[in-house]
Scaffold this motif. Structure first.
Motif, short mmCIF file in Angstrom:
data_model
loop_
_atom_site.label_atom_id
_atom_site.label_comp_id
_atom_site.label_asym_id
_atom_site.label_seq_id
_atom_site.Cartn_x
_atom_site.Cartn_y
_atom_site.Cartn_z
N UNK A 36 0.81 -1.22 0.00
CA UNK A 36 0.00 0.00 0.00
C UNK A 36 0.85 1.27 0.00
N UNK A 37 2.14 1.15 0.19
CA UNK A 37 3.03 2.31 0.27
C UNK A 37 2.98 3.19 -0.99
N UNK A 38 3.07 2.65 -2.21
CA UNK A 38 2.98 3.53 -3.38
C UNK A 38 1.65 4.28 -3.47
N UNK A 39 0.56 3.63 -3.10
CA UNK A 39 -0.74 4.31 -3.11
C UNK A 39 -0.76 5.46 -2.11
N UNK A 40 -0.23 5.24 -0.93
CA UNK A 40 -0.18 6.30 0.07
C UNK A 40 0.70 7.46 -0.37
N UNK A 41 1.78 7.16 -1.07
CA UNK A 41 2.67 8.22 -1.55
C UNK A 41 1.97 9.07 -2.61
N UNK A 42 1.28 8.45 -3.54
CA UNK A 42 0.60 9.20 -4.60
C UNK A 42 -0.56 10.01 -4.02
N UNK A 43 -1.32 9.43 -3.10
CA UNK A 43 -2.42 10.17 -2.47
C UNK A 43 -1.87 11.33 -1.65
N UNK A 44 -0.79 11.11 -0.92
CA UNK A 44 -0.16 12.19 -0.15
C UNK A 44 0.35 13.29 -1.04
N UNK A 45 0.95 12.93 -2.18
CA UNK A 45 1.43 13.93 -3.14
C UNK A 45 0.26 14.74 -3.69
N UNK A 46 -0.83 14.06 -4.03
CA UNK A 46 -2.01 14.76 -4.56
C UNK A 46 -2.61 15.70 -3.52
N UNK A 47 -2.70 15.24 -2.27
CA UNK A 47 -3.25 16.10 -1.22
C UNK A 47 -2.35 17.29 -0.94
N UNK A 48 -1.04 17.09 -0.97
CA UNK A 48 -0.11 18.20 -0.74
C UNK A 48 -0.23 19.24 -1.85
N UNK A 49 -0.34 18.79 -3.10
CA UNK A 49 -0.49 19.73 -4.21
C UNK A 49 -1.84 20.42 -4.17
N UNK A 50 -2.89 19.70 -3.79
CA UNK A 50 -4.21 20.32 -3.67
C UNK A 50 -4.20 21.41 -2.60
N UNK A 51 -3.55 21.11 -1.49
CA UNK A 51 -3.46 22.10 -0.41
C UNK A 51 -2.64 23.30 -0.86
N UNK A 52 -1.55 23.04 -1.57
CA UNK A 52 -0.71 24.13 -2.05
C UNK A 52 -1.46 25.02 -3.04
#
Length: 114
Positions: free
Chosen positions: A92-108
């Motif tokens: 599940x680590x790659x999925x968590x990384x991509x979701x975290x990246x998307x959330x960080x960019x959305x927040x930015x």
């Protein structure tokens, strides 16, 4: 003093060690993160194209344990329950990384609009 117990070589000799599983899944996560960063430069939401790839990777790691009860029981008896939990979590680590990246960019992006 612990008593050494022999490992039955039906499944245990075919399964990689947990450190290899974590290292391989971490490498996949880094490749997907680099790809997401490159896609983000092309278009703001292009990195979301990698979300199905990461979800497929997580499902492939989880489906072996979820769908085949006999195999799951054999692996947990020979390798231990912690091996099953760690290999599913590493998948599940790659999925968590991509979701975290998307959330960080959305927040930015939402902070820049404010």
């Amino acid at each position: 003093m612990p008593i050494p117990t022999p490992i039955i070589a039906e499944i245990a000799d075919k399964m990689p060690e947990t450190s290899i599983v974590w290292l391989f899944d971490f490498s996949i996560a880094i490749v997907l993160l680099a790809s997401a960063s490159g896609l983000w430069f092309l278009h703001r939401w292009a990195h979301l194209l990698l979300l199905p790839v990461a979800a497929w990777w997580a499902w492939m790691g989880f489906s072996d344990y979820a769908l085949d009860a006999y195999w799951r029981r054999a692996v947990s008896q020979e390798m231990g329950t912690s091996y099953v939990v760690q290999s599913v979590a590493a998948g599940c680590l790659p999925l968590l990384v991509i979701v975290g990246f998307a959330l960080a960019l959305f927040r930015r992006c939402s902070i820049e609009r404010s």
